[in-house]
Each structure stands twice: as structure tokens, then as C-alpha cells.
Design a protein around this motif. Structure first.
Motif, PDB file in Angstrom:
ATOM      1  N   GLU A 123       0.827  -1.206   0.000  1.00  0.00           N
ATOM      2  CA  GLU A 123       0.000   0.000   0.000  1.00  0.00           C
ATOM      3  C   GLU A 123       0.866   1.262   0.000  1.00  0.00           C
ATOM      4  OE1 GLU A 123      -2.922   0.138   3.123  1.00  0.00           O
ATOM      5  OE2 GLU A 123      -3.603  -1.919   2.756  1.00  0.00           O
TER       6      GLU A 123
ATOM      7  N   GLY B 295      -5.133   2.912   5.096  1.00  0.00           N
ATOM      8  CA  GLY B 295      -5.101   3.829   6.233  1.00  0.00           C
ATOM      9  C   GLY B 295      -3.676   4.048   6.687  1.00  0.00           C
TER      10      GLY B 295
ATOM     11  N   LEU C 184       1.692   5.950   6.085  1.00  0.00           N
ATOM     12  CA  LEU C 184       3.056   5.978   6.634  1.00  0.00           C
ATOM     13  C   LEU C 184       4.072   5.777   5.518  1.00  0.00           C
ATOM     14  CD1 LEU C 184       4.681   6.003   9.405  1.00  0.00           C
ATOM     15  CD2 LEU C 184       4.882   3.537   9.056  1.00  0.00           C
TER      16      LEU C 184
ATOM     17  N   ASP D 171      -8.998  -4.300   3.306  1.00  0.00           N
ATOM     18  CA  ASP D 171      -8.941  -4.701   4.716  1.00  0.00           C
ATOM     19  C   ASP D 171      -7.884  -3.930   5.466  1.00  0.00           C
ATOM     20  OD1 ASP D 171     -10.903  -6.807   4.705  1.00  0.00           O
ATOM     21  OD2 ASP D 171      -9.506  -7.818   3.354  1.00  0.00           O
ATOM     22  N   ASP D 172      -8.259  -3.491   6.619  1.00  0.00           N
ATOM     23  CA  ASP D 172      -7.326  -2.802   7.494  1.00  0.00           C
ATOM     24  C   ASP D 172      -7.145  -3.677   8.723  1.00  0.00           C
ATOM     25  OD1 ASP D 172      -7.227  -0.827  10.023  1.00  0.00           O
ATOM     26  OD2 ASP D 172      -6.130   0.019   8.349  1.00  0.00           O
ATOM     27  N   SER D 173      -5.919  -3.963   9.077  1.00  0.00           N
ATOM     28  CA  SER D 173      -5.623  -4.813  10.242  1.00  0.00           C
ATOM     29  C   SER D 173      -6.443  -6.101  10.235  1.00  0.00           C
ATOM     30  CB  SER D 173      -5.893  -4.074  11.556  1.00  0.00           C
ATOM     31  OG  SER D 173      -5.312  -2.823  11.534  1.00  0.00           O
TER      32      SER D 173
ATOM     33  N   ASP E 192       5.189  -4.571   6.900  1.00  0.00           N
ATOM     34  CA  ASP E 192       4.210  -5.570   7.318  1.00  0.00           C
ATOM     35  C   ASP E 192       4.509  -6.875   6.584  1.00  0.00           C
ATOM     36  OD1 ASP E 192       2.135  -4.821   9.329  1.00  0.00           O
ATOM     37  OD2 ASP E 192       0.905  -6.161   8.126  1.00  0.00           O
TER      38      ASP E 192
ATOM     39  N   HIS F  86       3.338  -4.027  12.223  1.00  0.00           N
ATOM     40  CA  HIS F  86       2.432  -2.898  12.456  1.00  0.00           C
ATOM     41  C   HIS F  86       1.234  -3.221  13.326  1.00  0.00           C
ATOM     42  CE1 HIS F  86       4.102  -0.006   9.467  1.00  0.00           C
ATOM     43  NE2 HIS F  86       4.541  -1.122   8.898  1.00  0.00           N
ATOM     44  N   THR F  87       1.159  -4.427  13.836  1.00  0.00           N
ATOM     45  CA  THR F  87      -0.016  -4.746  14.654  1.00  0.00           C
ATOM     46  C   THR F  87       0.231  -5.973  15.522  1.00  0.00           C
ATOM     47  OG1 THR F  87      -2.386  -5.243  14.603  1.00  0.00           O
ATOM     48  CG2 THR F  87      -1.065  -6.242  12.889  1.00  0.00           C
TER      49      THR F  87
ATOM     50  N   VAL G 253       6.433   0.014  15.887  1.00  0.00           N
ATOM     51  CA  VAL G 253       6.219   1.372  15.403  1.00  0.00           C
ATOM     52  C   VAL G 253       5.945   2.411  16.490  1.00  0.00           C
ATOM     53  CG1 VAL G 253       5.592   0.715  13.051  1.00  0.00           C
ATOM     54  CG2 VAL G 253       3.823   0.735  14.830  1.00  0.00           C
TER      55      VAL G 253
ATOM     56  N   ASN H 191       6.755   5.814  14.704  1.00  0.00           N
ATOM     57  CA  ASN H 191       6.285   6.416  13.454  1.00  0.00           C
ATOM     58  C   ASN H 191       6.470   7.927  13.437  1.00  0.00           C
ATOM     59  OD1 ASN H 191       3.428   4.199  12.818  1.00  0.00           O
ATOM     60  ND2 ASN H 191       5.587   3.999  12.342  1.00  0.00           N
TER      61      ASN H 191
ATOM     62  N   TYR I 298     -11.471  -2.235  18.014  1.00  0.00           N
ATOM     63  CA  TYR I 298     -10.444  -1.901  19.006  1.00  0.00           C
ATOM     64  C   TYR I 298     -10.176  -0.399  19.105  1.00  0.00           C
ATOM     65  CZ  TYR I 298      -6.545  -0.991  15.729  1.00  0.00           C
ATOM     66  OH  TYR I 298      -5.722  -0.449  14.783  1.00  0.00           O
ATOM     67  N   LYS I 299     -10.522   0.343  18.061  1.00  0.00           N
ATOM     68  CA  LYS I 299     -10.338   1.801  18.097  1.00  0.00           C
ATOM     69  C   LYS I 299     -11.453   2.495  18.882  1.00  0.00           C
ATOM     70  CE  LYS I 299      -8.023   1.791  13.548  1.00  0.00           C
ATOM     71  NZ  LYS I 299      -6.659   2.346  13.714  1.00  0.00           N
TER      72      LYS I 299
ATOM     73  N   GLU J 194      -3.551  -0.361  19.604  1.00  0.00           N
ATOM     74  CA  GLU J 194      -3.155   0.502  18.495  1.00  0.00           C
ATOM     75  C   GLU J 194      -1.626   0.536  18.465  1.00  0.00           C
ATOM     76  OE1 GLU J 194      -3.980   1.544  15.499  1.00  0.00           O
ATOM     77  OE2 GLU J 194      -5.574   2.889  16.195  1.00  0.00           O
ATOM     78  N   ALA J 195      -1.053  -0.037  17.411  1.00  0.00           N
ATOM     79  CA  ALA J 195       0.403  -0.160  17.390  1.00  0.00           C
ATOM     80  C   ALA J 195       1.062   1.214  17.576  1.00  0.00           C
ATOM     81  CB  ALA J 195       0.849  -0.796  16.077  1.00  0.00           C
TER      82      ALA J 195
ATOM     83  N   GLY K 274      -0.576   4.587  15.686  1.00  0.00           N
ATOM     84  CA  GLY K 274      -1.447   5.700  15.348  1.00  0.00           C
ATOM     85  C   GLY K 274      -0.592   6.793  14.740  1.00  0.00           C
TER      86      GLY K 274
HETATM   87  C1  Z16 Z   1      -2.559  -0.700   9.116  1.00  0.00           C
HETATM   88  O1  Z16 Z   1      -2.942   0.466   8.606  1.00  0.00           O
HETATM   89  C2  Z16 Z   1      -1.943  -0.770  10.362  1.00  0.00           C
HETATM   90  C3  Z16 Z   1      -1.551  -1.998  10.834  1.00  0.00           C
HETATM   91  C4  Z16 Z   1      -1.773  -3.151  10.081  1.00  0.00           C
HETATM   92  O2  Z16 Z   1      -1.368  -4.336  10.537  1.00  0.00           O
HETATM   93  C5  Z16 Z   1      -2.384  -3.097   8.847  1.00  0.00           C
HETATM   94  C6  Z16 Z   1      -2.763  -1.882   8.368  1.00  0.00           C
HETATM   95 CL1  Z16 Z   1      -3.489  -1.768   6.826  1.00  0.00          CL
HETATM   96  C7  Z16 Z   1      -1.674   0.512  11.116  1.00  0.00           C
HETATM   97  C8  Z16 Z   1      -1.791   0.420  12.631  1.00  0.00           C
HETATM   98  O3  Z16 Z   1      -3.074  -0.017  12.991  1.00  0.00           O
HETATM   99  C9  Z16 Z   1      -1.511   1.800  13.233  1.00  0.00           C
HETATM  100  O4  Z16 Z   1      -1.521   1.756  14.643  1.00  0.00           O
HETATM  101  C10 Z16 Z   1      -0.163   2.320  12.758  1.00  0.00           C
HETATM  102  O5  Z16 Z   1       0.019   3.664  13.152  1.00  0.00           O
HETATM  103  C11 Z16 Z   1      -0.054   2.241  11.254  1.00  0.00           C
HETATM  104  O6  Z16 Z   1      -0.348   0.942  10.784  1.00  0.00           O
HETATM  105  C12 Z16 Z   1       1.340   2.604  10.766  1.00  0.00           C
HETATM  106  O7  Z16 Z   1       2.324   1.915  11.469  1.00  0.00           O
END
Ligand code: Z16
Length: 803
Positions: free
Chosen positions: A66, A112, A117, A258-260, A307, A345-346, A419, A448, A537-538, A636-637, A639
Motif C-alpha cells: 500500500e 489507512g 506511513l 482490509d485494514d488490520s 508488514d 504494524h499490529t 512502530v 512512526n 479496538y479503536k 493501536e500499534a 497511530g
Molecule cells: C494498518 O494500517 C496498520 C496496521 C496493520 O497491521 C495493517 C494496516 Cl493496513 C496501522 C496500525 O493499525 C496503526 O496503529 C499504525 O500507526 C499504522 O499501521 C502505521 O504503522
């Protein structure tokens, strides 16, 4: 100069469209400016590339499935140092630059935080003069566009390329073949080496589209290379039916939304291998032009795995070293480890990518063989190191018929980073503890950062000009200089100027809200903002519950004092994430109820802005008073919206999660509103298994009243959704401790209201937040990656470090 620009602009317009300024549409003017910029930075781009080549500089390649750059025109103008000249020149021609940037479609090839990032990093890497490139996929359709119909999320395709893309350059000469499927077996060649022999492979063409990543006023232009699939000429005859062609073209058609959340599908796996293989082939091809021996490739190349999606970098690099470069396994493994690094990242379990063995074997037979051998050797080597054999079961790559992508990424990388501080600690102590015990030296933290130029200089012109007048302009090059603002924390004139800038941004957002949602909001109200993907979780639900409490307080006591607040949401839900969509519906219906209730007298407004994306963020963030960072501690890894909002003077309400902790450390306890249980308390609950959501429902009348609103018809049109939310909390014991944190959240919100009433105090806190946001510049983050992980150095004109 302005005059030169005007001449060039008119000339280009007439060449391109045979038109004068008067007759041209915004789109034509936009394309003209874009093409003029493109020609102007192309020579820098060529020069940058030549320098890297001549210096034989080590380069980093950031592999990411991404990238989320948003619009590029304004930031390219800023970085080229053209912004003022162009704005003035266009104004002279009667054109408003803002009307042209409107035309550009957001480049939304990401979901996202992770994708954004990657794009902040691309900007910063170029701006620091670091030799680093992006490698990803040129999706024909970006992240879906979100619409609300009857309060439900509806997804529409994002056909972003339909209006053309002035920034990309197709590079036919750099295309490579990527192979899938078929059978493979190993045969001895003339020198007695085992070589793979393939049958029935599907050969696809990967065509790169390059986009210049322009450094900030330093004449450096790096490259983001995105790959697109095509059917090779040689294979044309094989795919005659439309359907067959379609299946192939689907490979780079859409971004997975899909996000996370991991999703197991053949196309996704094929996407992952496609951009990984194409990218690595092109790196190795470039390396050969340097005429250096292959076993020294790690001195010239660093590959970053963002990731787990690009984790196939490891076996693909091994494949090329073994099968094409003729290395032994040991030699190949040694360089692979030195080249590769990985960011996690998670810690969410459902985001951990695992692929069924059968799928991998079928799609990528040779890659699977290599993964098997990596796994076999890992087990063999680890057996010698550990007493407790169970650790092998938990860490090996292939287990229970699945391939664990995170395990592959960790075993094959010399560096593994989280992160934010807390996230990196949790990786070591909990989530990846077994790996940490095997390879402690590989683990590190890289908190980050954000592209502060985009998020302050470009997005917030009113604040930027106050800063210029107060502390001079050095902060524009050096975000740490924002600290100088601290000298003015008791200067009423400066505080007033900051308040006026915020006011202007709030009026701007209020106008957008009026235009897009037809809701009237007052800039006198507190603008309270939660913008991020919708995820349990958010805890957008915690925010909503507090809003419902406020509403009920007003209803029970219509004449009591209530300080006006506008609650602003921006959030997309993954199309397949039913619970997230349920929350969206509940927020929208509550908004309908509250916004139209005469008893409320406009003191409470809820605005859920449609289609949250980078461009919308650039309007919302400068206007925010309150920044909602309310995830359950540990989840939240990092944010990154937390950093953007702080930089723009919003005051944070937050749990001790992700980078919120670093924000607290930067501004001090008094200048942030922390609430909720800590990560330690969360883990204690897991351990003791003593959390009982229902007891909060039974004991706390406020919670009971709020939850009843979900099921008793108070909020209309959410019969099934309200019940679903209620059940998630009460029947299924509230996975993310929303009820546990509710009371402390309400208290923190009340404190915020009290503080806001004291204008001077509020403004001072806001100033302190802005002044301390410089540490979150992604420039600093990427420098730490460059020094600690990639071992790359900034370009210098005459350097010749390799002699
Ligand atoms: C994502 O946006 C993030 C983690 C992940 O495993 C997959 C996606 Cl698509 C995010 C985290 O949720 C967020 O906390 C973090 O700030 C961001 O990645 C960049 O590290």
C-alpha cells in the motif's frame, strides 16, 4: 521567476491543447501545470539517479503493498520550491491554484495508517537526500469511495486513473516476467549444481510505472515504482477468451480493502508475489550494472518489508541468488539476512497473515520449496540452541498446514521493528517473545512519524503564517524549531493569533460540512474529531456512548448548561466487516436524532463525514480542537492521526496506547487528557479472566441508560444494529473493555469542557502541543531507519565512498 512561469505555462497550454487561458477548463489547466512540473523535475530525477549510480551508493527499497500519497500537486510544488511563484503567476492569469488542485484525484492505493506511513516516508526519504525507493502495486482501482445510504455504508469503485495521471511514467524497457503455477523439479546441470526445471508455468508481464518522489528543496528526486500486470506478447495466443484475460488483468485491478485484518485469497497471494518478484528482479538487474560481485549485494542494497505482505521477498531473493546467481544455500542465506528488514504494524491476532500450504504450493511451487528448506534449517538450527522444544512449534514457519508470514519475515530479516515504544516492548515481551529469546539483537523500535510539510505547511496555511510571524520561518526546514513557540505560551497576542487561525480553519470545515452534508455547525462549538478506520479496538463506540450520554443529559434537563460540541467522525469500514458497519449505522442514526431534536438547541451536533481520505483529512485536522485517541491500551500499534492533530494544535484525549505515550512524554501530563486502563491492566484481566461487562451494566445507571437507548427505540432505525451492539457488550463480554473505560472517559471529557471554557488556558495547552510536535517529523524517523537498519547515507555531490 513569475514571468518565466507565465510564459512557459501559456506556451505549454497552447502546445498541449491549442488553447488560451480563457478557454481552458480547470482539468486542462491542471494537466498543463502538471506536465510543466513534470518536465522541470525530470532532469533532477535523472541527475539523482546518475549520482546514486556513479557513487554506487547503497540504496534502500521500501516494499509496501500500500501507498497512500493523496494528491501530489501541492506537495510537489512546495518541495520543488515553486509554490509561491506558481500561485502568484496563476493569480495574474486569473486562475486560483486551489481550483486546479481540486481537479486532482486522490491517489488512494492504501487503506489507512500503514499506506499513509509509507507515503510520509517516501517524502521524508527524498527530503533527507537519502537513496531510497518505493516498490508497490499500481492498482487500477484504489480504496473504495464511501457513501451513506439510509445511514449504511455503501462502497463505490475508485476509478482514479480515468482522468489520467500526470505524475507517472510507464517504463516499458524495465518490464520483467513474473511466473506462477506449473510444476518444478530439480536437475543437475553441467557443473553438478541442482537447477530447477519448470513445466507449464504461467508467465505474466510486470510493467513498472514510476512516480518521482521529490525532496524538499534539495533537488533530489527518488522513485516510487508501482507494477501493473499485462499479458506478454509471447503468451497472447494462450489467453484468447475474454474471461481468461480478465482473470489475469484482475491481478492488479483492486486494492484489498482490509485494514488490520488478514484475508486469504489466491488473488491477494498472487498480488504479493507479483510486486515482490518484479521488484527484486529489477533490483538485481540494476545491481549487475554496477559490476560488483553478487555476494556483496548487501553492501549496495537494503530491502524493507512493510508488514508481512511483502514477506515473500525472502524466498524470492533466495531463489534468485540460488537459481540465477548460482550461490550455495549458505552464501545466499547470509546475504539475504543482511539485505532484509521487517516492520511489524499490529499485534491483532486476526491480522497475522497465514497461507494454506496447498495454495502456496500450487501458485508458487519453487518458492514453496525454498520456504520448506528455510523452515527445515530453522528447526535444525534451533534444536541445537534451546532446551524447551515447544518453542520450535511456536516459531517455525510451516505448521498446521499453514505458512506463517510473520515467522518467515522474522527468521529471514536482520532487523525487526515495532512502530512505537509500547508496541515494540509488547513485541519483545508478549507477541514475539519466543523470537526475541532466539534473536534479541534483531529487535528494535522506530516510532512512526508524519510528513509535517504536508500536514502543517500545506494543510494549515493560517497557522503556518502565525508561526512565521512569531518564530520566523526556520520551522519549515527544521520542525524541531517549533519549540521556539514555547517562549510565547503566556503571550496573549500570540495566543489570540493562534486562536484566530484555528477559528478560520473551523469556519472552513463548517462550510464544507454545510456543503457536503447540509448540516449547520457553529465554529464557536468545540470541534471534537475522531478520524481513522472503523475498528472495534479503536472504540468509536466509546465515543458514541459518551455522545448519547450528553444527549440524554440535555433531554433530562433541557435548560441546564451544556457547552456546545460538534462530534466529527471520518471512518471507512472494511466491506466485509459487519460489526464496523453496524457502528457506522448507529452513529449515523444517532446523528439524525440529535441534530434534528429542537430540545438540543444546536448545542450538540454529530457529523459523520463521508469518504474519509487524505484530502478530507487535510481539511478536518487543522480545524480540530479535540483529538480522540481512545483505542484499548495495547491494541493501536502507533497511530499517526494523533501526531497530525497534535501538530495542528488539537488537544488529545487518549488512552496510554501506541504513540499516545510518546505524545504525553513530549507535552507533559498536564497538557494531554489521559484516561482508561493501562496495557498492564488489560493483560491482568486476560490472565485473571475476571472482567465482567454485565456488572458495569448492572451497577452503573449511566451505562445502563446509555445502553438501553440502543435497544429501546430511543435511537430510531437501529433495531438489529442496536441489538448487535448491546449483545457485543453484554452477551459477549465487551472484548475491548468499552464499559470498563466509560466512566473515566466521561470524566476526561468533562475536564476538557471545563478547560475549553478557560480560553487562555486552552490556547496555552494547544500552543504547547504544536511546539512539541517536531519530534514526530518523519524526517527524523527515516533517518533512524537509515542509520540503524538500512545503513544508507545521504547523497553528496562528489562522494565516492566505494573508491
Ligand atoms: C494498518 O494500517 C496498520 C496496521 C496493520 O497491521 C495493517 C494496516 Cl493496513 C496501522 C496500525 O493499525 C496503526 O496503529 C499504525 O500507526 C499504522 O499501521 C502505521 O504503522
Amino acid at each position: 521567476t513569475k514571468e518565466q512561469f507565465i510564459t512557459q505555462f501559456k506556451k505549454r497550454l497552447s502546445e498541449k491543447y491549442a488553447m488560451g487561458v480563457e478557454d481552458a477548463s480547470p482539468t486542462e489547466l491542471y494537466n498543463t501545470l502538471g506536465s510543466l512540473m513534470h518536465s522541470a523535475y525530470s532532469s533532477d530525477r535523472h541527475h539523482t539517479w546518475r549520482q546514486y549510480l556513479l557513487n554506487k551508493q547503497k540504496q534502500a527499497y521500501y516494499f509496501s503493498i500500500e501507498f497512500l500519497p493523496g494528491k501530489l500537486m501541492a506537495s510537489n510544488l512546495l518541495n520543488m520550491d515553486w509554490l509561491e511563484t506558481v500561485e502568484e503567476g496563476l493569480a495574474e492569469l486569473g486562475i486560483d491554484l486551489a481550483d486546479l488542485t481540486e481537479v486532482e484525484q486522490d491517489m488512494a492505493l492504501g487503506n489507512g495508517g500503514l499506506g499513509r506511513l509509507a507515503s510520509c516516508f517516501m517524502d521524508s526519504i527524498a527530503s533527507c537526500g537519502l537513496p531510497g525507493n518505493g516498490n508497490g502495486i499500481r492498482y487500477e482501482y484504489g480504496l473504495f469511495k464511501q457513501k451513506f445510504i439510509d445511514g449504511h455504508q455503501v462502497e463505490l469503485p475508485d476509478d482514479w486513473l480515468s482522468t489520467g495521471n500526470v505524475w507517472e511514467v510507464r517504463k516499458d524497457s524495465k518490464a520483467v516476467d513474473v511466473c506462477f503455477y506449473g510444476q518444478v523439479h530439480l536437475e543437475e546441470d553441467a557443473n553438478g549444481k541442482l537447477k530447477p526445471v519448470y513445466k507449464n508455468q504461467q508467465v505474466l508481464r510486470a510493467v513498472p510505472y514510476d512516480t518521482g518522489m521529490i525532496g524538499y528543496k534539495n533537488n533530489i528526486v527518488n522513485n516510487m515504482r508501482l507494477w501493473s500486470v499485462e499479458i506478454p506478447n509471447s503468451e497472447e495466443s494462450k489467453y484468447r477468451s475474454l474471461e481468461e484475460r480478465r482473470t489475469i488483468e484482475d491481478l492488479t485491478a483492486v486494492l484489498y480493502p482490509d485494514d488490520s485484518n488478514a484475508k486469504g485469497q489466491m488473488t491477494r497471494l498472487a498480488q504479493e508475489y507479483f510486486f515482490v518478484s518484479a521488484g527484486i528482479q529489477s533490483i538485481v538487474r540494476y545491481y549487475h550494472t554496477l559490476k560488483e560481485p553478487i555476494h556483496r549485494i548487501h553492501e549496495y542494497v537494503a530491502i524493507h518489508i512493510n508488514d508481512t505482505h511483502p514477506a515473500l521477498c525472502i524466498p524470492e531473493f533466495m531463489r534468485i541468488m540460488l537459481d540465477e546467481e548460482g550461490m550455495s544455500w549458505e552464501e545466499a542465506w547470509a546475504v539475504t539476512l543482511k539485505v532484509m528488514s521487517y516492520t511489524n504494524h499490529t499485534i491483532m491476532a486476526e491480522a497475522m497473515e497465514k497461507w494454506p500450504i496447498d495454495m502456496l504450493k500450487q501458485l508458487l511451487p519453487r518458492i514453496y520449496q525454498i520456504i520448506e528448506e528455510i523452515d527445515r534449517r530453522f528447526v535444525e538450527e534451533t534444536e541445537l540452541k534451546v532446551h524447551d522444544r515447544s518453542i520450535i512449534d511456536r516459531t517455525r514457519i510451516i505448521n498446521h498446514n499453514q505458512v506463517h508470514m510473520a515467522h518467515l519475515a522474522i527468521i529471514g530479516s536482520h532487523s525487526i521493528n515495532g512502530v512505537a515504544k509500547l508496541h515494540s516492548e509488547l513485541l519483545k515481551t508478549v507477541v514475539l517473545h519466543d523470537f526475541y529469546s532466539l534473536y534479541p539483537a534483531r529487535f528494535n523500535n522506530k516510532t512512526n512519524g508524519i510528513a509535517e510539510r504536508r500536514w502543517l505547511q500545506l494543510a494549515n496555511r493560517p497557522l503556518s503564517s502565525v508561526l512565521d510571524k512569531t518564530i520566523g520561518t526556520s520551522w519549515r526546514d527544521n520542525p524541531e524549531d517549533l519549540q521556539q513557540l514555547l517562549n510565547y505560551q503566556d503571550d496573549q497576542k500570540v495566543l489570540n493569533a493562534l486562536a484566530a487561525a484555528k477559528r478560520q480553519n473551523k469556519e472552513n470545515l463548517a462550510a464544507l460540512i454545510k456543503k457536503t452534508q447540509d448540516i449547520t455547525v457553529s465554529p464557536d462549538a468545540i470541534f471534537d474529531v475522531q478520524i481513522k478506520r472503523l475498528h472495534a479496538y479503536k472504540r468509536q463506540l466509546l465515543n458514541l456512548m459518551h455522545i448519547i450520554k450528553c444527549y440524554q443529559d440535555i433531554k433530562n434537563n433541557p435548560d441546564s448548561e451544556f457547552y456546545p460540541r460538534v462530534f466529527i467522525f471520518g471512518a471507512k469500514a472494511a466491506p466485509s466487516y459487519a460489526y464496523a458497519k453496524t457502528i457506522i449505522k448507529c452513529i449515523n442514526e444517532t446523528a439524525n436524532l440529535v441534530n434534528n431534536d429542537p430540545d438540543v438547541k444546536d448545542r450538540l451536533k454529530i457529523v459523520f463525514l463521508e469518504n474519509y481520505n487524505v484530502s478530507l483529512a487535510e481539511v478536518i485536522i487543522p480545524a480540530a480542537d479535540v483529538s480522540e485517541q481512545i483505542s484499548l491500551a495495547s491494541k493501536e500499534a502507533s497511530g499517526t492521526s494523533n501526531m497530525k492533530l497534535m501538530l495542528n494544535g488539537a488537544v488529545t484525549i487518549a488512552t496510554l496506547d501506541g504513540a499516545n505515550i510518546e505524545i504525553r512524554d513530549a507535552v507533559g501530563e498536564e497538557n494531554i487528557n489521559i484516561f482508561g486502563i493501562t496495557e498492564q491492566e488489560v493483560y491482568d484481566y486476560y490472565e485473571s479472566n475476571t472482567y465482567s461487562a454485565v456488572s458495569y451494566f448492572e451497577k452503573d445507571p449511566v451505562i445502563r441508560r446509555v445502553l438501553e437507548a440502543f435497544i429501546d427505540g430511543t435511537i430510531p432505525n437501529i433495531q438489529s444494529e442496536g441489538r448487535e451492539v448491546f449483545d457485543s457488550l453484554i452477551r459477549y463480554n465487551d472484548e475491548f473493555f468499552v464499559l470498563r473505560d466509560f466512566e473515566s472517559y466521561v470524566k476526561a471529557q468533562e475536564k476538557i469542557t471545563e478547560c475549553y471554557k478557560d480560553k487562555r488556558k486552552w490556547q496555552k495547552i494547544s500552543l504547547i502541543n504544536i511546539a512539541n510536535a517536531g519530534v514526530f517529523s518523519a524526517d527524523e524517523t527515516v533517518k533512524r531507519y537509515a542509520d540503524d537498519i538500512w545503513q544508507i547515507e545521504p547523497v553528496t555531490e562528489y562522494s565516492s565512498k566505494k573508491g
